[in-house]
Write an enzyme that holds these catalytic residues in place. Sequence first.
Site, PDB file in Angstrom:
ATOM      1  N   LEU A  68       0.828  -1.206   0.000  1.00 39.07           N
ATOM      2  CA  LEU A  68       0.000   0.000   0.000  1.00 39.07           C
ATOM      3  C   LEU A  68       0.860   1.253   0.000  1.00 39.07           C
ATOM      4  O   LEU A  68       0.435   2.316  -0.418  1.00 39.07           O
ATOM      5  CB  LEU A  68      -0.892   0.011   1.248  1.00 39.07           C
ATOM      6  CG  LEU A  68      -2.011  -1.034   1.298  1.00 39.07           C
ATOM      7  CD1 LEU A  68      -2.578  -1.140   2.700  1.00 39.07           C
ATOM      8  CD2 LEU A  68      -3.104  -0.681   0.302  1.00 39.07           C
ATOM      9  N   GLU A  70       4.854   2.986   1.775  1.00 39.36           N
ATOM     10  CA  GLU A  70       5.906   2.836   2.775  1.00 39.36           C
ATOM     11  C   GLU A  70       6.085   4.157   3.497  1.00 39.36           C
ATOM     12  O   GLU A  70       6.379   5.179   2.886  1.00 39.36           O
ATOM     13  CB  GLU A  70       7.216   2.394   2.105  1.00 39.36           C
ATOM     14  CG  GLU A  70       8.325   2.230   3.119  1.00 39.36           C
ATOM     15  CD  GLU A  70       9.358   1.189   2.710  1.00 39.36           C
ATOM     16  OE1 GLU A  70       9.208   0.601   1.623  1.00 39.36           O
ATOM     17  OE2 GLU A  70      10.298   0.972   3.484  1.00 39.36           O
ATOM     18  N   GLY A  71       5.899   4.142   4.786  1.00 40.71           N
ATOM     19  CA  GLY A  71       6.076   5.358   5.576  1.00 40.71           C
ATOM     20  C   GLY A  71       7.346   5.264   6.397  1.00 40.71           C
ATOM     21  O   GLY A  71       8.172   4.374   6.183  1.00 40.71           O
ATOM     22  N   GLY A  72       7.463   6.177   7.327  1.00 43.34           N
ATOM     23  CA  GLY A  72       8.657   6.237   8.153  1.00 43.34           C
ATOM     24  C   GLY A  72       8.853   5.014   9.029  1.00 43.34           C
ATOM     25  O   GLY A  72       9.952   4.767   9.524  1.00 43.34           O
ATOM     26  N   PHE A  73       7.803   4.240   9.241  1.00 45.99           N
ATOM     27  CA  PHE A  73       7.930   3.078  10.126  1.00 45.99           C
ATOM     28  C   PHE A  73       8.152   1.780   9.360  1.00 45.99           C
ATOM     29  O   PHE A  73       8.326   0.736   9.970  1.00 45.99           O
ATOM     30  CB  PHE A  73       6.681   2.929  10.998  1.00 45.99           C
ATOM     31  CG  PHE A  73       6.481   4.097  11.929  1.00 45.99           C
ATOM     32  CD1 PHE A  73       7.373   4.335  12.952  1.00 45.99           C
ATOM     33  CD2 PHE A  73       5.415   4.948  11.762  1.00 45.99           C
ATOM     34  CE1 PHE A  73       7.206   5.408  13.808  1.00 45.99           C
ATOM     35  CE2 PHE A  73       5.230   6.027  12.612  1.00 45.99           C
ATOM     36  CZ  PHE A  73       6.131   6.263  13.636  1.00 45.99           C
ATOM     37  N   GLY A  74       8.085   1.861   8.025  1.00 48.04           N
ATOM     38  CA  GLY A  74       8.278   0.642   7.234  1.00 48.04           C
ATOM     39  C   GLY A  74       7.138   0.449   6.248  1.00 48.04           C
ATOM     40  O   GLY A  74       6.179   1.232   6.219  1.00 48.04           O
ATOM     41  N   VAL A  76       3.820  -1.070   4.232  1.00 50.20           N
ATOM     42  CA  VAL A  76       2.494  -1.544   4.640  1.00 50.20           C
ATOM     43  C   VAL A  76       1.904  -2.371   3.498  1.00 50.20           C
ATOM     44  O   VAL A  76       1.929  -1.947   2.340  1.00 50.20           O
ATOM     45  CB  VAL A  76       1.547  -0.348   4.953  1.00 50.20           C
ATOM     46  CG1 VAL A  76       0.195  -0.849   5.440  1.00 50.20           C
ATOM     47  CG2 VAL A  76       2.166   0.579   5.985  1.00 50.20           C
ATOM     48  N   LYS A  90       1.661  -3.775   8.777  1.00 55.98           N
ATOM     49  CA  LYS A  90       2.808  -2.859   8.803  1.00 55.98           C
ATOM     50  C   LYS A  90       4.018  -3.618   9.294  1.00 55.98           C
ATOM     51  O   LYS A  90       4.029  -4.127  10.422  1.00 55.98           O
ATOM     52  CB  LYS A  90       2.478  -1.678   9.731  1.00 55.98           C
ATOM     53  CG  LYS A  90       3.463  -0.551   9.623  1.00 55.98           C
ATOM     54  CD  LYS A  90       2.991   0.681  10.378  1.00 55.98           C
ATOM     55  CE  LYS A  90       2.065   1.538   9.534  1.00 55.98           C
ATOM     56  NZ  LYS A  90       1.886   2.891  10.061  1.00 55.98           N
ATOM     57  N   ASP A 187       1.557  13.126  16.065  1.00 52.61           N
ATOM     58  CA  ASP A 187       1.750  13.316  14.621  1.00 52.61           C
ATOM     59  C   ASP A 187       0.406  13.371  13.901  1.00 52.61           C
ATOM     60  O   ASP A 187       0.210  12.719  12.881  1.00 52.61           O
ATOM     61  CB  ASP A 187       2.635  12.191  14.066  1.00 52.61           C
ATOM     62  CG  ASP A 187       3.230  12.548  12.703  1.00 52.61           C
ATOM     63  OD1 ASP A 187       3.151  13.736  12.317  1.00 52.61           O
ATOM     64  OD2 ASP A 187       3.766  11.653  12.030  1.00 52.61           O
TER      65      ASP A 187
HETATM   66  N1  LIG Z   1      -4.964   0.502   7.974  1.00 52.11           N
HETATM   67  C1  LIG Z   1      -4.712   0.898   6.730  1.00 52.11           C
HETATM   68  N2  LIG Z   1      -5.611   0.690   5.758  1.00 52.11           N
HETATM   69  C2  LIG Z   1      -5.359   1.098   4.488  1.00 52.11           C
HETATM   70  N3  LIG Z   1      -4.240   1.718   4.104  1.00 52.11           N
HETATM   71  C3  LIG Z   1      -3.298   1.953   5.032  1.00 52.11           C
HETATM   72  C4  LIG Z   1      -3.479   1.557   6.390  1.00 52.11           C
HETATM   73  N4  LIG Z   1      -2.392   1.932   7.086  1.00 52.11           N
HETATM   74  C5  LIG Z   1      -1.570   2.530   6.222  1.00 52.11           C
HETATM   75  N5  LIG Z   1      -2.101   2.542   4.985  1.00 52.11           N
HETATM   76  C6  LIG Z   1      -1.486   3.103   3.776  1.00 52.11           C
HETATM   77  O1  LIG Z   1      -0.172   2.607   3.676  1.00 52.11           O
HETATM   78  C7  LIG Z   1       0.704   3.642   3.218  1.00 52.11           C
HETATM   79  C8  LIG Z   1       1.864   3.782   4.204  1.00 52.11           C
HETATM   80  O2  LIG Z   1       1.330   4.227   5.425  1.00 52.11           O
HETATM   81  P1  LIG Z   1       2.191   4.719   6.643  1.00 52.11           P
HETATM   82  O3  LIG Z   1       1.248   5.160   7.706  1.00 52.11           O
HETATM   83  O4  LIG Z   1       3.161   3.668   7.014  1.00 52.11           O
HETATM   84  O5  LIG Z   1       3.048   5.910   6.091  1.00 52.11           O
HETATM   85  P2  LIG Z   1       2.643   7.321   5.522  1.00 52.11           P
HETATM   86  O6  LIG Z   1       1.415   7.806   6.236  1.00 52.11           O
HETATM   87  O7  LIG Z   1       2.560   7.207   4.023  1.00 52.11           O
HETATM   88  O8  LIG Z   1       3.917   8.172   5.879  1.00 52.11           O
HETATM   89  P3  LIG Z   1       4.454   8.621   7.298  1.00 52.11           P
HETATM   90  O9  LIG Z   1       5.110   7.441   7.922  1.00 52.11           O
HETATM   91  O10 LIG Z   1       5.394   9.709   6.994  1.00 52.11           O
HETATM   92  O11 LIG Z   1       3.279   9.073   8.114  1.00 52.11           O
HETATM   93  C9  LIG Z   1      -0.130   4.889   3.088  1.00 52.11           C
HETATM   94  O12 LIG Z   1      -0.505   5.043   1.739  1.00 52.11           O
HETATM   95  C10 LIG Z   1      -1.351   4.619   3.921  1.00 52.11           C
HETATM   96  O13 LIG Z   1      -2.491   5.302   3.428  1.00 52.11           O
END
Ligand SMILES: Nc1ncnc2c1ncn2[C@@H]1O[C@H](COP(=O)(O)OP(=O)(O)OP(=O)(O)O)[C@@H](O)[C@H]1O
Length: 432
Positions: A68, A70-74, A76, A90, A187
């Site tokens: 889906l 990749e954010g700062g935590f890895g 998804v 995640k 955040d």
């Molecule tokens: N529970 C979820 N259901 C659907 N999509 C999700 C879910 N959690 C995360 N995502 C999607 O996965 C991607 C990565 O999410 P994540 O929260 O790890 O990072 P981010 O929000 O893109 O960046 P950051 O870590 O800087 O906040 C995003 O596109 C987010 O919308």
Amino acid sequence: MVTKNSQRSNLGVTKSMNFFQKIIKPFKRSSNRGLEDDIDRISAQEQKVFTFQSLVSATKDFNPTHKLGEGGFGPVFKGRLPDGREIAVKKLSQASKQGDNEFVNEAKLLAKVQHRNVVNLWGYCTHGEDKLLVYEYVANESLDKVLFKSNRRSEIAWKLRFEIITGIARGLLYLHEDAPDCIIHRDIKAGNILLDDKWVPKIADFGMARLYQEDATHVNTRIAGTNGYMAPEYVMQGVLSVKADVFSFGVVVLELISGQKNSSFSMRHADQTLLEWVYKLYKKGRTMEILDSEISASADPEQVRLCVQIGLLCVQGDPRKRPTMRRVSLLLSRKPGHLEEPEHPGVPGSRHRRRTHRPTGASSVGTLSTTGSRTDSFGSNLNTHTGGSNTGTGKATPVSSRTPTPTRTHATRSVGAASSSSDPHGKRHMSY
Ligand SMILES: Nc1ncnc2c1ncn2[C@@H]1O[C@H](COP(=O)(O)OP(=O)(O)OP(=O)(O)O)[C@@H](O)[C@H]1O
């Protein structure tokens, strides 16, 4: 004396018993096994444990097509459980240096945080070095994508935006005051608001600071906030309270109303932030000019004015003046009688922060540290006691008198002067 008849009838009983046993034996064994399986399954569900294999199957071996983002935590990944439920898995990056036990304990606590307006954590998994979190899958995109990165902005007309604001407020109120362990998100931003298929907003990434404790050598810039949303007192002095989340919430509200992203607004207008622009127009009585032109036809002017005023109250520079999320929710749920005039907004901070000096014994929060002098009357300094509970008396513990702990920090609830309320539950910890 054993008669022939009785012998015959005994034989009959034995025969029929054997027959009966034959019938129930395999059934009994399988039912026992089934029972054991059920117990194992139920206890795993209770423990919220997912096996690695089940997540491998659900995500087709973490197939890139299931990624889906990749954010700062890895990264998804999207997955589907055998019972049909969709999940978001995640995979935490190795920056989380927690041991397995600590991770499991924190994840179990976070899994108890359940609300319609937060992304519910269904469970977790540890596998070798890997640590994974399993969330409910939220079908629509995150708010920032809909609002800023697509031409779908007009899909969220005013009514929907108002409902999104109200939903986020409820979710944050829950995290601050009603969750089993009180959580300061740290955040809140449009990217951390996920929208489900009915556009219900859900707050994502709460409690990540629990899983990413930093130590003296490891500065974790990820957990402590994002550009353009951070409260000034948190950026500058490292003072963390629920009011930091209130500030970030205010920024999201003003972004939702205007359809403009705070951080890119500042890039386009070097001399002012979105908050200052809104404040000036509000002061001149030109509030409706703030509204996103894409949705002006659908807007209820009274509600727009109310939301602008609430947004501005939340982003005030002085945290004591910001309302609590309880008050915000109340204001949004009924017609306000009298709403105070917002003062000048604070300057939101960015991720690139100054690291202040940490007095001996004080604990750090994110990339920031507390300073002994900041035991402000608004009261939400760090309380580094791990065992003691927040009594809700509102007394901030002076940093210098606290027991340092490298692993867990709690903050006292903000309870000071004007705007803060005491902890209604009295005994809950603050978590990040
Ligand atoms: N529970 C979820 N259901 C659907 N999509 C999700 C879910 N959690 C995360 N995502 C999607 O996965 C991607 C990565 O999410 P994540 O929260 O790890 O990072 P981010 O929000 O893109 O960046 P950051 O870590 O800087 O906040 C995003 O596109 C987010 O919308």
